[in-house]
Design an enzyme around this catalytic site. Structure first.
Site, PDB file in Angstrom:
ATOM      1  N   HIS A 126       0.762  -1.141   0.055  1.00 23.23           N
ATOM      2  CA  HIS A 126       0.255  -0.046   0.001  1.00 23.23           C
ATOM      3  C   HIS A 126       0.843   1.261   0.015  1.00 23.23           C
ATOM      4  CE1 HIS A 126      -3.582  -2.082   0.298  1.00 23.23           C
ATOM      5  NE2 HIS A 126      -3.440  -2.674   1.689  1.00 23.23           N
ATOM      6  N   ASP A 163      -2.816 -10.592  -2.255  1.00 22.02           N
ATOM      7  CA  ASP A 163      -3.485 -10.041  -1.195  1.00 22.02           C
ATOM      8  C   ASP A 163      -4.935  -9.422  -1.560  1.00 22.02           C
ATOM      9  OD1 ASP A 163      -2.210  -8.746   1.697  1.00 22.02           O
ATOM     10  OD2 ASP A 163      -4.251  -7.603   0.908  1.00 22.02           O
ATOM     11  N   HIS A 165      -6.405  -6.916  -0.502  1.00 24.17           N
ATOM     12  CA  HIS A 165      -6.598  -5.609  -0.633  1.00 24.17           C
ATOM     13  C   HIS A 165      -5.708  -5.128  -1.895  1.00 24.17           C
ATOM     14  CE1 HIS A 165      -7.086  -6.063   3.588  1.00 24.17           C
ATOM     15  NE2 HIS A 165      -7.968  -5.278   3.425  1.00 24.17           N
ATOM     16  N   ASP A 250      -4.986 -12.515   3.540  1.00 23.72           N
ATOM     17  CA  ASP A 250      -6.138 -12.120   4.155  1.00 23.72           C
ATOM     18  C   ASP A 250      -7.433 -12.339   3.251  1.00 23.72           C
ATOM     19  OD1 ASP A 250      -4.847 -10.326   2.298  1.00 23.72           O
ATOM     20  OD2 ASP A 250      -4.749  -8.634   3.851  1.00 23.72           O
TER      21      ASP A 250
END
Length: 317
Positions: A126, A163, A165, A250
């Site tokens: 991120h 991931d 996200h 996740d």
């Protein structure tokens, strides 16, 4: 050279203290315990990391942002945003995380190991050029990709981000270039709000970002269908010289920060495919860098399943 996947592990990553936070030292403690219980720390290289140079970090991040993180740590720490904490030693630990990813690239390029999994924190995907966010300080995998392109004069590096996200920071780092193919599977809608299918690159990078947003509740079957029907043909067409994976866990059905239905067996099947692609396209050169995963038992089990599949891909469907 061993054919076993090498690991980069260090207790120094536990020094990034985050308090009552999902991204905590307990994540790496759980991974190490899971690997030990599965007997997976023997008969393979396990290396301590070396920190990344400031020159490498600032190849991706703006120098003023890097200096701000350093100052904040020296002043006792604080918060970059509501999710992203800096403690007094976070700056050197973040340099170590980036350095581990770079070291993994060096190892596979030098033939010291065919594959390396770097178990780092803080995570990185991120972190954008001018700001940290989403638990991330420096973009470990983006720094490693830049290093691969410039230190080894590679022309084509692929980054696969599984991931849950979207890896907005990684996308931002390479949105204008065709020398990195960035592929992301992620729950949509979900933090950070980027990763629409229409985001495909810009300028020379047009067509070299592939976003695959997925509805909540997506499980193994849909992920593997996308791997086989969409990602594999794109990689075969691109023919990367090195394959990097932002390995977040996740998307697991037990994870508290998302709403997907991937199982340990699903992650193993994804890992087996990634290894086969690397063997076919990149002379086996494959680097995985840990990102998210916040249910400790699910994280440890998924990492163990991933490593088993990397070592013996033909045993996984």
């Amino acid at each position: 050279m061993t054919d076993r996947t090498a690991l980069i592990l260090s207790d120094d990553f536990l020094r990034h203290e985050t308090g009552d936070h999902p991204e905590s030292p307990s994540r790496l403690i759980a991974i190490r315990q899971g690997l030990q219980q599965a007997g997976m720390l023997a008969d393979r290289p396990v290396w301590e990391p070396q920190p990344a140079s400031l020159e490498l970090v600032t190849a991706i991040h703006r120098p003023e942002y890097v200096s701000m993180v350093e100052r904040l740590a020296l002043l006792g720490g604080g918060w970059l945003d509501a999710d992203t904490v800096v403690c007094p030693v976070s700056y050197p630990v973040a340099l170590l995380a980036a350095g581990a990813a770079v070291q993994a690239v060096d190892a596979v390029m030098a033939g010291q190991a065919p594959r390396v999994f770097a178990f780092v924190r803080p995570p990185g995907h991120h972190a954008e050029p001018g700001r940290g966010m989403g638990f991330c300080l420096f973009n470990n995998i983006a720094i490693a990709a830049w290093h691969a392109l410039h230190a080894y004069r590679l022309q084509r590096v692929a980054i696969l981000d599984w991931d849950v996200h979207h890896g907005n920071g990684t996308q931002a780092a390479f949105y204008d270039t065709d020398r990195v193919l960035f592929i992301s599977l992620h729950q949509w809608p979900l933090y950070p709000g980027t990763g629409r299918a229409s985001e495909t690159g810009r300028g020379e990078g047009l067509g070299f970002t592939l976003n695959l947003p997925l509805l909540p509740g997506t499980g193994d079957a849909r992920y593997l269908a996308l791997f086989d029907e969409t990602i594999e043909p794109r990689l075969l067409d691109y023919r990367p010289e090195l394959l990097l994976v932002s390995a977040g866990y996740d998307a697991h059905w037990q994870d508290p920060l998302a709403d997907m239905r991937v199982t340990e067996q699903g992650f193993a099947a994804m890992a087996a495919r990634v290894r086969r692609w690397a063997d076919t396209l990149c002379a086996g050169r494959l680097v995985l860098v840990l990102e998210g995963g916040y249910n400790l038992a699910a994280l440890a089990a998924s990492v163990v399943a991933t490593l088993q599949a990397l070592d013996e891909p033909n045993s996984i469907g």
